[in-house]
Motif scaffolding. Structure first.
Motif, PDB file in Angstrom:
ATOM      1  N   ILE A  40       0.873  -1.166   0.000  1.00  0.00           N
ATOM      2  CA  ILE A  40       0.000   0.000   0.000  1.00  0.00           C
ATOM      3  C   ILE A  40       0.912   1.218   0.000  1.00  0.00           C
ATOM      4  O   ILE A  40       1.743   1.378   0.886  1.00  0.00           O
ATOM      5  CB  ILE A  40      -0.921   0.041   1.237  1.00  0.00           C
ATOM      6  CG1 ILE A  40      -1.661  -1.281   1.392  1.00  0.00           C
ATOM      7  CG2 ILE A  40      -1.865   1.225   1.163  1.00  0.00           C
ATOM      8  CD1 ILE A  40      -2.531  -1.673   0.226  1.00  0.00           C
ATOM      9  N   GLN A  41       0.732   2.056  -0.992  1.00  0.00           N
ATOM     10  CA  GLN A  41       1.618   3.208  -1.168  1.00  0.00           C
ATOM     11  C   GLN A  41       0.836   4.497  -0.927  1.00  0.00           C
ATOM     12  O   GLN A  41      -0.234   4.704  -1.476  1.00  0.00           O
ATOM     13  CB  GLN A  41       2.194   3.187  -2.585  1.00  0.00           C
ATOM     14  CG  GLN A  41       3.280   4.184  -2.802  1.00  0.00           C
ATOM     15  CD  GLN A  41       4.075   3.885  -4.069  1.00  0.00           C
ATOM     16  OE1 GLN A  41       3.856   2.889  -4.736  1.00  0.00           O
ATOM     17  NE2 GLN A  41       4.994   4.765  -4.384  1.00  0.00           N
ATOM     18  N   PHE A  42       1.403   5.365  -0.076  1.00  0.00           N
ATOM     19  CA  PHE A  42       0.811   6.667   0.197  1.00  0.00           C
ATOM     20  C   PHE A  42       1.540   7.768  -0.554  1.00  0.00           C
ATOM     21  O   PHE A  42       0.968   8.754  -0.944  1.00  0.00           O
ATOM     22  CB  PHE A  42       0.823   6.978   1.700  1.00  0.00           C
ATOM     23  CG  PHE A  42      -0.031   6.043   2.495  1.00  0.00           C
ATOM     24  CD1 PHE A  42      -1.406   6.102   2.412  1.00  0.00           C
ATOM     25  CD2 PHE A  42       0.543   5.087   3.307  1.00  0.00           C
ATOM     26  CE1 PHE A  42      -2.197   5.235   3.139  1.00  0.00           C
ATOM     27  CE2 PHE A  42      -0.242   4.223   4.036  1.00  0.00           C
ATOM     28  CZ  PHE A  42      -1.622   4.288   3.950  1.00  0.00           C
ATOM     29  N   SER A  43       2.830   7.596  -0.692  1.00  0.00           N
ATOM     30  CA  SER A  43       3.667   8.540  -1.440  1.00  0.00           C
ATOM     31  C   SER A  43       4.863   7.747  -1.943  1.00  0.00           C
ATOM     32  O   SER A  43       4.985   6.555  -1.658  1.00  0.00           O
ATOM     33  CB  SER A  43       4.116   9.691  -0.541  1.00  0.00           C
ATOM     34  OG  SER A  43       5.032   9.220   0.430  1.00  0.00           O
ATOM     35  N   ARG A  49       3.798  -2.654   3.808  1.00  0.00           N
ATOM     36  CA  ARG A  49       3.762  -4.016   3.291  1.00  0.00           C
ATOM     37  C   ARG A  49       2.848  -4.862   4.167  1.00  0.00           C
ATOM     38  O   ARG A  49       2.961  -4.854   5.389  1.00  0.00           O
ATOM     39  CB  ARG A  49       5.163  -4.610   3.283  1.00  0.00           C
ATOM     40  CG  ARG A  49       5.203  -6.060   2.829  1.00  0.00           C
ATOM     41  CD  ARG A  49       6.596  -6.588   2.709  1.00  0.00           C
ATOM     42  NE  ARG A  49       7.332  -6.440   3.960  1.00  0.00           N
ATOM     43  CZ  ARG A  49       8.639  -6.648   4.076  1.00  0.00           C
ATOM     44  NH1 ARG A  49       9.353  -6.995   3.032  1.00  0.00           N
ATOM     45  NH2 ARG A  49       9.233  -6.497   5.237  1.00  0.00           N
ATOM     46  N   LEU A  50       1.924  -5.574   3.540  1.00  0.00           N
ATOM     47  CA  LEU A  50       1.079  -6.546   4.208  1.00  0.00           C
ATOM     48  C   LEU A  50       1.614  -7.915   3.835  1.00  0.00           C
ATOM     49  O   LEU A  50       1.680  -8.251   2.651  1.00  0.00           O
ATOM     50  CB  LEU A  50      -0.375  -6.436   3.750  1.00  0.00           C
ATOM     51  CG  LEU A  50      -1.209  -5.292   4.309  1.00  0.00           C
ATOM     52  CD1 LEU A  50      -0.805  -3.984   3.715  1.00  0.00           C
ATOM     53  CD2 LEU A  50      -2.665  -5.567   4.060  1.00  0.00           C
ATOM     54  N   ALA A 138      -0.094  -1.115  -4.699  1.00  0.00           N
ATOM     55  CA  ALA A 138       1.006  -1.094  -5.663  1.00  0.00           C
ATOM     56  C   ALA A 138       1.529  -2.517  -5.842  1.00  0.00           C
ATOM     57  O   ALA A 138       1.547  -3.302  -4.905  1.00  0.00           O
ATOM     58  CB  ALA A 138       2.133  -0.201  -5.159  1.00  0.00           C
ATOM     59  N   GLU A 139       1.916  -2.828  -7.029  1.00  0.00           N
ATOM     60  CA  GLU A 139       2.508  -4.140  -7.315  1.00  0.00           C
ATOM     61  C   GLU A 139       3.996  -4.076  -6.988  1.00  0.00           C
ATOM     62  O   GLU A 139       4.638  -3.049  -7.238  1.00  0.00           O
ATOM     63  CB  GLU A 139       2.297  -4.503  -8.773  1.00  0.00           C
ATOM     64  CG  GLU A 139       0.832  -4.691  -9.126  1.00  0.00           C
ATOM     65  CD  GLU A 139       0.140  -5.745  -8.282  1.00  0.00           C
ATOM     66  OE1 GLU A 139       0.743  -6.788  -7.981  1.00  0.00           O
ATOM     67  OE2 GLU A 139      -1.021  -5.507  -7.908  1.00  0.00           O
ATOM     68  N   PRO A 140       4.579  -5.143  -6.453  1.00  0.00           N
ATOM     69  CA  PRO A 140       5.987  -5.104  -6.055  1.00  0.00           C
ATOM     70  C   PRO A 140       6.942  -4.718  -7.170  1.00  0.00           C
ATOM     71  O   PRO A 140       7.922  -4.038  -6.944  1.00  0.00           O
ATOM     72  CB  PRO A 140       6.273  -6.532  -5.593  1.00  0.00           C
ATOM     73  CG  PRO A 140       4.936  -7.123  -5.316  1.00  0.00           C
ATOM     74  CD  PRO A 140       3.941  -6.386  -6.153  1.00  0.00           C
ATOM     75  N   GLU A 141       6.652  -5.088  -8.404  1.00  0.00           N
ATOM     76  CA  GLU A 141       7.598  -4.790  -9.473  1.00  0.00           C
ATOM     77  C   GLU A 141       7.661  -3.314  -9.832  1.00  0.00           C
ATOM     78  O   GLU A 141       8.634  -2.871 -10.438  1.00  0.00           O
ATOM     79  CB  GLU A 141       7.325  -5.629 -10.738  1.00  0.00           C
ATOM     80  CG  GLU A 141       5.907  -5.578 -11.224  1.00  0.00           C
ATOM     81  CD  GLU A 141       5.033  -6.645 -10.625  1.00  0.00           C
ATOM     82  OE1 GLU A 141       5.479  -7.414  -9.740  1.00  0.00           O
ATOM     83  OE2 GLU A 141       3.865  -6.728 -11.019  1.00  0.00           O
TER      84      GLU A 141
END
Length: 144
Positions: A40-43, A49-50, A138-141
């Motif tokens: 999960i990305q905020f900025s 990370r979950l 967000a996807e890890p890649e």
């Protein structure tokens, strides 16, 4: 004058756990398997990370932690137990504190609030609200 003793309201607590489950369920990785992750990305600097820690037929345990961000003294990290049959999510660990009593006498040696368990689950609720308002999955890649 004596201060009244905190008495937990079970229906309110279960309602909080139900709402947390519904909100958290949207953020989980597509596959519920041990070591699966979701971000999960905020900025560009703040990414959570979950990570799935344990999967059983009716429960899943996951860890939510600040994965990438500014290095501060406080690095948020908590474990959440999901009860799929009851559709409840409960925080079972925050930082290095485990096993929360429903009510704590006050004062106590750890200076826990009388409603510490409720407060910790309210923290999860607030974090999930932040995710709904400002975060995106967000996807890890694609992560830096």
């Amino acid at each position: 004058m004596l201060k009244s003793v905190y008495v937990p309201k079970l229906p309110d607590f279960l309602s909080l756990c139900e709402r947390n489950y519904a909100a958290l369920h949207r953020l989980l990785p597509p596959v519920l398997a041990v070591a699966e992750q979701s971000f999960i990305q905020f900025s560009s600097q703040d990414i959570y990370r979950l990570t799935i820690l344990d999967v059983a037929p009716f429960t899943t345990k996951l860890k939510i932690e600040l994965w990438q961000g500014q290095q501060h003294y406080f690095q948020p990290s908590f474990d959440v137990q999901l009860y799929h049959d009851a559709r409840l999510a409960e925080v079972v660990r925050v930082q290095q504190q485990w096993r929360f009593a429903a009510v704590y006498p006050y004062p106590n040696p750890t200076m826990s609030q009388p409603d510490e368990k409720r407060q910790i689950n309210l923290l999860l609720r607030d974090w999930l609200r932040l995710c709904a308002r400002a975060g995106y999955r967000a996807e890890p890649e694609v992560l830096p």
